[in-house]
Design a protein around this motif. Structure first.
Motif, PDB file in Angstrom:
ATOM      1  N   GLY A   1       0.800  -1.213   0.000  1.00 42.22           N
ATOM      2  CA  GLY A   1       0.000   0.000   0.000  1.00 42.22           C
ATOM      3  C   GLY A   1       0.834   1.265   0.000  1.00 42.22           C
ATOM      4  N   LEU A   2       2.140   1.101  -0.239  1.00 46.81           N
ATOM      5  CA  LEU A   2       3.072   2.212  -0.330  1.00 46.81           C
ATOM      6  C   LEU A   2       3.956   2.013  -1.555  1.00 46.81           C
ATOM      7  CD1 LEU A   2       4.265   2.317   3.401  1.00 46.81           C
ATOM      8  CD2 LEU A   2       2.685   3.944   2.338  1.00 46.81           C
ATOM      9  N   LEU A   3       4.431   3.118  -2.121  1.00 44.54           N
ATOM     10  CA  LEU A   3       5.313   3.029  -3.270  1.00 44.54           C
ATOM     11  C   LEU A   3       6.724   3.438  -2.862  1.00 44.54           C
ATOM     12  CD1 LEU A   3       3.204   4.590  -6.195  1.00 44.54           C
ATOM     13  CD2 LEU A   3       3.342   2.204  -5.471  1.00 44.54           C
ATOM     14  N   THR A   4       7.675   2.548  -3.102  1.00 46.27           N
ATOM     15  CA  THR A   4       9.071   2.922  -2.956  1.00 46.27           C
ATOM     16  C   THR A   4       9.439   3.857  -4.108  1.00 46.27           C
ATOM     17  OG1 THR A   4       9.873   1.087  -4.297  1.00 46.27           O
ATOM     18  CG2 THR A   4       9.571   0.677  -1.916  1.00 46.27           C
ATOM     19  N   GLN A   5      10.661   4.414  -4.057  1.00 45.92           N
ATOM     20  CA  GLN A   5      11.064   5.306  -5.131  1.00 45.92           C
ATOM     21  C   GLN A   5      11.078   4.573  -6.468  1.00 45.92           C
ATOM     22  OE1 GLN A   5      14.264   7.890  -4.201  1.00 45.92           O
ATOM     23  NE2 GLN A   5      14.666   8.492  -6.301  1.00 45.92           N
ATOM     24  N   GLU A   6      11.537   3.344  -6.489  1.00 45.82           N
ATOM     25  CA  GLU A   6      11.557   2.562  -7.725  1.00 45.82           C
ATOM     26  C   GLU A   6      10.147   2.274  -8.210  1.00 45.82           C
ATOM     27  OE1 GLU A   6      13.171  -1.810  -9.241  1.00 45.82           O
ATOM     28  OE2 GLU A   6      14.152  -0.829  -7.533  1.00 45.82           O
ATOM     29  N   GLU A   7       9.242   1.940  -7.271  1.00 47.82           N
ATOM     30  CA  GLU A   7       7.850   1.680  -7.644  1.00 47.82           C
ATOM     31  C   GLU A   7       7.170   2.967  -8.122  1.00 47.82           C
ATOM     32  OE1 GLU A   7       6.754  -2.066  -4.677  1.00 47.82           O
ATOM     33  OE2 GLU A   7       6.558   0.009  -3.960  1.00 47.82           O
ATOM     34  N   PHE A   8       7.561   4.095  -7.518  1.00 45.47           N
ATOM     35  CA  PHE A   8       6.969   5.360  -7.957  1.00 45.47           C
ATOM     36  C   PHE A   8       7.361   5.677  -9.393  1.00 45.47           C
ATOM     37  CE2 PHE A   8       7.504   9.930  -8.648  1.00 45.47           C
ATOM     38  CZ  PHE A   8       6.183  10.340  -8.520  1.00 45.47           C
ATOM     39  N   VAL A   9       8.611   5.372  -9.760  1.00 47.69           N
ATOM     40  CA  VAL A   9       9.044   5.582 -11.142  1.00 47.69           C
ATOM     41  C   VAL A   9       8.137   4.798 -12.089  1.00 47.69           C
ATOM     42  CG1 VAL A   9      10.890   5.196 -12.806  1.00 47.69           C
ATOM     43  CG2 VAL A   9      11.427   6.129 -10.557  1.00 47.69           C
ATOM     44  N   ALA A  10       7.821   3.547 -11.720  1.00 49.70           N
ATOM     45  CA  ALA A  10       6.915   2.728 -12.539  1.00 49.70           C
ATOM     46  C   ALA A  10       5.521   3.355 -12.584  1.00 49.70           C
ATOM     47  CB  ALA A  10       6.851   1.312 -11.986  1.00 49.70           C
ATOM     48  N   PHE A  11       5.049   3.839 -11.431  1.00 50.99           N
ATOM     49  CA  PHE A  11       3.735   4.505 -11.368  1.00 50.99           C
ATOM     50  C   PHE A  11       3.718   5.738 -12.274  1.00 50.99           C
ATOM     51  CE2 PHE A  11       1.216   7.921  -9.388  1.00 50.99           C
ATOM     52  CZ  PHE A  11      -0.045   7.338  -9.373  1.00 50.99           C
ATOM     53  N   PHE A  12       4.807   6.516 -12.219  1.00 49.60           N
ATOM     54  CA  PHE A  12       4.870   7.743 -13.009  1.00 49.60           C
ATOM     55  C   PHE A  12       4.938   7.443 -14.504  1.00 49.60           C
ATOM     56  CE2 PHE A  12       6.865  11.848 -14.296  1.00 49.60           C
ATOM     57  CZ  PHE A  12       5.883  12.672 -13.778  1.00 49.60           C
ATOM     58  N   GLN A  13       5.628   6.369 -14.858  1.00 53.20           N
ATOM     59  CA  GLN A  13       5.701   5.985 -16.268  1.00 53.20           C
ATOM     60  C   GLN A  13       4.333   5.544 -16.782  1.00 53.20           C
ATOM     61  OE1 GLN A  13       8.876   3.094 -16.274  1.00 53.20           O
ATOM     62  NE2 GLN A  13      10.449   4.646 -16.721  1.00 53.20           N
ATOM     63  N   LEU A  14       3.588   4.831 -15.945  1.00 47.50           N
ATOM     64  CA  LEU A  14       2.208   4.460 -16.324  1.00 47.50           C
ATOM     65  C   LEU A  14       1.356   5.711 -16.490  1.00 47.50           C
ATOM     66  CD1 LEU A  14       1.626   1.438 -13.894  1.00 47.50           C
ATOM     67  CD2 LEU A  14       1.818   1.316 -16.390  1.00 47.50           C
ATOM     68  N   LEU A  15       1.560   6.650 -15.594  1.00 46.80           N
ATOM     69  CA  LEU A  15       0.774   7.887 -15.607  1.00 46.80           C
ATOM     70  C   LEU A  15       1.050   8.716 -16.856  1.00 46.80           C
ATOM     71  CD1 LEU A  15      -1.159   9.517 -13.692  1.00 46.80           C
ATOM     72  CD2 LEU A  15       0.894  10.703 -12.882  1.00 46.80           C
ATOM     73  N   THR A  16       2.298   8.692 -17.316  1.00 41.46           N
ATOM     74  CA  THR A  16       2.699   9.547 -18.445  1.00 41.46           C
ATOM     75  C   THR A  16       2.652   8.830 -19.792  1.00 41.46           C
ATOM     76  OG1 THR A  16       5.022   9.004 -18.000  1.00 41.46           O
ATOM     77  CG2 THR A  16       4.158  11.028 -17.014  1.00 41.46           C
ATOM     78  N   GLN A  17       2.110   7.623 -19.835  1.00 42.78           N
ATOM     79  CA  GLN A  17       1.953   6.960 -21.133  1.00 42.78           C
ATOM     80  C   GLN A  17       1.014   7.782 -22.013  1.00 42.78           C
ATOM     81  OE1 GLN A  17       0.606   2.980 -20.097  1.00 42.78           O
ATOM     82  NE2 GLN A  17       2.607   2.116 -20.582  1.00 42.78           N
ATOM     83  N   ARG A  18       1.443   8.036 -23.227  1.00 42.43           N
ATOM     84  CA  ARG A  18       0.699   8.914 -24.122  1.00 42.43           C
ATOM     85  C   ARG A  18      -0.278   8.108 -24.974  1.00 42.43           C
ATOM     86  NH1 ARG A  18       3.428  13.717 -25.538  1.00 42.43           N
ATOM     87  NH2 ARG A  18       1.825  13.923 -27.144  1.00 42.43           N
ATOM     88  N   LYS A  19      -1.548   8.158 -24.609  1.00 42.24           N
ATOM     89  CA  LYS A  19      -2.576   7.427 -25.366  1.00 42.24           C
ATOM     90  C   LYS A  19      -2.752   8.022 -26.762  1.00 42.24           C
ATOM     91  CE  LYS A  19      -5.055   6.235 -21.125  1.00 42.24           C
ATOM     92  NZ  LYS A  19      -4.120   6.947 -20.243  1.00 42.24           N
ATOM     93  N   ASP A  20      -2.525   9.334 -26.902  1.00 38.35           N
ATOM     94  CA  ASP A  20      -2.653   9.958 -28.219  1.00 38.35           C
ATOM     95  C   ASP A  20      -1.570   9.445 -29.164  1.00 38.35           C
ATOM     96  OD1 ASP A  20      -0.734  11.175 -26.655  1.00 38.35           O
ATOM     97  OD2 ASP A  20      -1.172  13.213 -27.313  1.00 38.35           O
ATOM     98  N   LEU A  21      -0.358   9.262 -28.656  1.00 34.23           N
ATOM     99  CA  LEU A  21       0.725   8.729 -29.487  1.00 34.23           C
ATOM    100  C   LEU A  21       0.512   7.247 -29.776  1.00 34.23           C
ATOM    101  CD1 LEU A  21       3.903  10.425 -27.940  1.00 34.23           C
ATOM    102  CD2 LEU A  21       2.441  11.217 -29.806  1.00 34.23           C
ATOM    103  N   TYR A  22      -0.048   6.545 -28.823  1.00 32.60           N
ATOM    104  CA  TYR A  22      -0.371   5.120 -29.017  1.00 32.60           C
ATOM    105  C   TYR A  22      -1.321   4.949 -30.201  1.00 32.60           C
ATOM    106  CZ  TYR A  22      -2.599   0.595 -27.973  1.00 32.60           C
ATOM    107  OH  TYR A  22      -3.118  -0.676 -28.059  1.00 32.60           O
ATOM    108  N   GLU A  23      -2.317   5.802 -30.292  1.00 34.83           N
ATOM    109  CA  GLU A  23      -3.281   5.711 -31.394  1.00 34.83           C
ATOM    110  C   GLU A  23      -2.613   6.005 -32.740  1.00 34.83           C
ATOM    111  OE1 GLU A  23      -6.479   8.308 -30.423  1.00 34.83           O
ATOM    112  OE2 GLU A  23      -7.147   7.126 -28.696  1.00 34.83           O
ATOM    113  N   ILE A  24      -1.676   6.941 -32.758  1.00 34.60           N
ATOM    114  CA  ILE A  24      -0.956   7.240 -34.003  1.00 34.60           C
ATOM    115  C   ILE A  24      -0.107   6.051 -34.418  1.00 34.60           C
ATOM    116  CG2 ILE A  24       0.833   8.717 -35.036  1.00 34.60           C
ATOM    117  CD1 ILE A  24      -0.223  10.966 -33.183  1.00 34.60           C
TER     118      ILE A  24
END
Length: 770
Positions: free
Chosen positions: A191-214
């Protein structure tokens, strides 16, 4: 790690350890403090004295610092030296830091030269490193974790992540989406994110769905590939570059004398594509297979080669610079000595440095007699505190040619007595030396102005040959219009100063026939904005034709005491070369100036269209919608999305409700504006997918202005960011627009768009521009 890298690491390490530096104030006060660089290298501060219980040390953020100078290259040190507070031998220990767009200054004295040089080198490196960061770096930053970890537990709870999303990233996320992302990143299931887990969380958050569609559209079996696994191979990328992007890339940059020349090429081979994959794909496995994943695709489209502004036009001087000066638009400032309004404040040399470093090539000095026998610069008949003429010339001199090799024009409004005019001439010659134009150049042809190339690294004085000698507190108010009433104190000008008025001698504006009989190309006229409007309305051809052989300047009216600006596009439409603007104002007009002079490598001189240069043949008239010496175009822009939008100000807690405005600024028949719908509570990654079409009759005169606003139902909408550029430098295809803050500072916010430009012939047949 190379030797240079090791050296810089060592420099920053010593800055973090700190050093005792003495803050110096212009009134002579001094404060000894131990300054140090923060552990994360994002700001400089100092240790607070124990007796100062309530005060907080000032923080100097690296991203706010504009310039670092060694020695006595600031007015404060000059005054301290003049007053005997410091010695000339102290210069090798002096350091000045200019920040907040040169509006604030920090002056320091180190114990020795070595310490001073260490801090100067380290801060300059940090400034350069920050300037090179873009959104791709932002996504990999560790700062988000540090700022969100409020309890310093080295882990983030769901509450802390939620606060990060709303307070820092400006996004309000539905509970189910948040839980899905959090659980996916929480590998430990604590239920907590380590710094490494946060990096993974942030990468999921910043995935560009608009670029994925292109990518799905341009990849075989793209519809079956997940957002995590999608990739494009070399052939797919090559087809994308050739059919969608029409992409050119910079092969290399070579130095031609003192200028950089860009060598570019179209993307036509698999080897070129592989080089791009090697540069932007961070996944080693994909890179070795010649594949580009979603993150690599994003990194590539965020790079400068893929910017909406074509670097071939914005990062090098590419235009013919051997035409007469009157054939160019010139980046021009009005009352340059001011930082704020027109009625109060102080004349400041740093206002000139700010203008020069943003690309301005023509600055203004309003000169009056000083009480100590030395000329001063001030705004007459106001409460503006004066500054010595010598200080302004001396402290702006090092920055005259940092952004451009082409001439700087000093527009001098001369109210000085003969004696102090002599001092002005002495100061100019003493400080500027051979760079000051005091005679005609060898390349000047009879009855023709010299070219920017002829005047490279030169300073040209623009003034009148009969002075207006006036005391600053005189009851006679004088405008800088050349038709203003002259003070009867003096009708003469000192001969040694008059000798400096070679090419741009100010004369009153007169109609065409009179001008042809009485003026030469070396005569220049100024028009206040309301008089310009009257002339352009009543006799436009006279005005336009005069700009084909001599220089005309416009400037804001006296009622603009708040330093607001008239629209320079109106003046540019009529061939006016010098549309003077109040650089001190961060209004909606200044981005038009920044956009106009983004062209031609930002050198401050932009060649006018041929139909304006040859107006006597083309009979160009911007108010005549029937004529069209240009080639019409249709601009189609799809506003797809935006990323990392900031809030309206630092104090608001409201998440932005953004929308995008796109407007065309040029001749009257082309001026138009359209805007997207509002996306509520999302400044992080709003998506619009809205398409706008603009038919433009005069593309060579058109500026495209993008602005992002925060919708407010109770008050005026706040502008969050902007970007402006000439239509002629726009790249087609999918492009990021790297936005600017309201003070024109670069920021990490972007708009993602698709651009199509089509040529239209006289029969309305449309051809896609390649």
């Amino acid at each position: 790690m190379g030797n240079d890298d090791k050296h810089l690491v060592n420099v920053l390490k010593q800055l973090k350890s700190g050093a005792v530096l003495v803050k110096r104030k212009i009134d002579g006060k001094k404060y000894s403090r131990r300054f140090f660089l923060s552990e994360h290298e994002d700001f400089i501060t100092y240790q607070k004295k124990k007796r100062h219980i309530f005060g907080r040390p000032h923080i100097y953020n690296i991203n706010d610092i504009d310039e670092v100078r060694s020695g006595f290259r600031a007015q404060t040190f000059g005054q301290l030296l003049k007053n005997g507070r410091i010695k000339s031998t102290d210069e090798n220990r002096a350091l000045s830091i200019m920040y907040n767009n040169h509006r604030n200054e920090l002056h320091l004295m180190a114990n020795n030269t070595q310490t001073r040089d260490l801090w100067a080198e380290g801060i300059k490196y940090l400034i350069d490193r920050h300037a090179q960061k873009h959104q791709g770096h932002l996504i990999r930053e560790e700062n988000y974790f540090r700022s969100a970890d409020t309890d310093k537990s080295n882990s983030l709870s769901k509450r802390e992540c939620r606060r990060l999303l709303s307070n820092t990233l400006n996004v309000e996320m539905p509970d189910n989406i948040f839980e899905q992302l959090f659980q996916k990143a929480d590998v430990s299931r604590e239920g907590l994110l380590t710094q490494e887990e946060f990096v993974a969380f942030f990468q999921l958050l910043t995935q560009r769905k608009d670029l994925y569609e292109i990518m799905q559209k341009h990849t075989e079996n793209g519809s079956t590939q997940s957002i995590e696994k999608i990739h494009m191979n070399i052939n797919e990328l090559l087809t994308f570059f050739q059919t969608v992007q029409n992409q050119k890339i910079i092969k290399h940059t070579k130095t031609d004398g003192s200028e950089n020349k860009i060598i570019w090429e179209y993307i036509e081979t698999a080897d070129q594509v592989q080089k791009l994959i090697d540069e932007f794909e961070l996944n080693k496995e994909l890179r070795e297979k010649g594949l580009l994943g979603l993150d690599g695709f994003r990194n590539m489209l965020l790079s400068s080669n893929f910017d909406i502004a074509n670097p071939i036009y914005t990062r090098q001087i590419y235009q013919n610079m051997t035409r007469p000066l009157c054939d160019y638009y010139i980046n021009t400032s009005h009352n340059t000595y001011l930082f704020y309004g027109q009625l109060s404040g102080e004349s400041n040399p740093e206002a000139y440095n700010r203008a020069l470093l943003t690309g301005c090539r023509a600055v203004e000095l309003d000169c009056y007699d000083g009480s100590d026998g030395q000329p001063i610069v001030t705004h007459g008949f106001t409460l503006v505190k004066p500054c010595s003429f010598e200080s302004i010339i001396r402290y702006m001199e090092p920055n005259l040619f940092k952004t451009s090799p082409y001439p700087v024009i000093l527009n001098i409004e001369n109210h000085c007595s003969l004696t102090q005019q002599g001092e002005m001439a002495r100061i100019l010659k003493e400080i500027l030396g051979d760079r000051l134009v005091s005679k005609e150049t060898a390349n000047t042809q009879l009855k023709t102005l010299p070219s920017p190339e002829d005047l490279k690294y030169k300073v040209v004085v623009r003034s009148r040959k009969s002075a207006k000698a006036t005391k600053p507190n005189s009851n006679i108010q004088l405008e800088d219009d050349d038709d203003s009433v002259k003070d009867p104190l003096s009708q003469h000008i000192k001969s040694n100063l008059a000798a400096l008025f070679v090419y741009l001698q100010n004369v009153p504006y007169r109609e065409l026939e009179y001008a042809k009989s009485h003026f030469s190309p070396f005569h220049s006229s100024s028009l206040v904005e309301n008089r310009f409007e009257k002339i352009s309305r009543e006799n436009p051809s006279s005005l336009i034709l005069q700009t084909t052989w001599r220089i005309i300047r416009t400037y804001p009216a006296a009622f603009r005491q708040d330093s607001s600006n008239a629209n320079p596009v109106d003046a540019w439409n009529y061939g006016i070369q010098m549309a003077a603007l109040n650089y001190q104002n961060e209004d909606d007009i200044m981005p038009l100036c920044y956009g106009k002079f983004l062209d031609n490598g930002g050198c401050g001189y932009v060649l006018k269209p041929n139909y304006l240069i040859n107006a006597h043949e083309t009979q160009y008239d911007p108010s005549n919608i029937q004529s069209n010496p240009d080639c019409s175009q249709v601009l189609t822009i799809t506003i797809i999305s935006a990323q990392f939008l900031s809030r309206a100000n630092l104090t608001t807690s409201d998440i932005p409700d953004p929308y995008v405005s796109v407007s065309i600024h040029g001749v009257p028949c082309d001026q138009q504006s359209k805007k997207t719908k509002v996306v509520e509570n999302n400044g992080f990654d709003p998506i619009w997918n809205e398409t706008f079409t603009f038919k433009i009759k005069y593309p060579q005169m058109a500026l495209v202005y993008f602005a992002v606003y925060d919708c407010d139902v109770f008050s005026r909408d706040d502008k969050l960011a902007h970007f402006c550029l000439p239509l002629t430098v726009m790249q087609t295809g999918y492009r990021h627009i790297h936005l600017r803050a309201n003070n024109n500072d670069p920021i990490h916010s972007t708009i993602f768009v698709r651009v199509d430009i089509e040529d239209v012939d006289e029969e309305d047949m449309i051809y896609v521009r390649l």
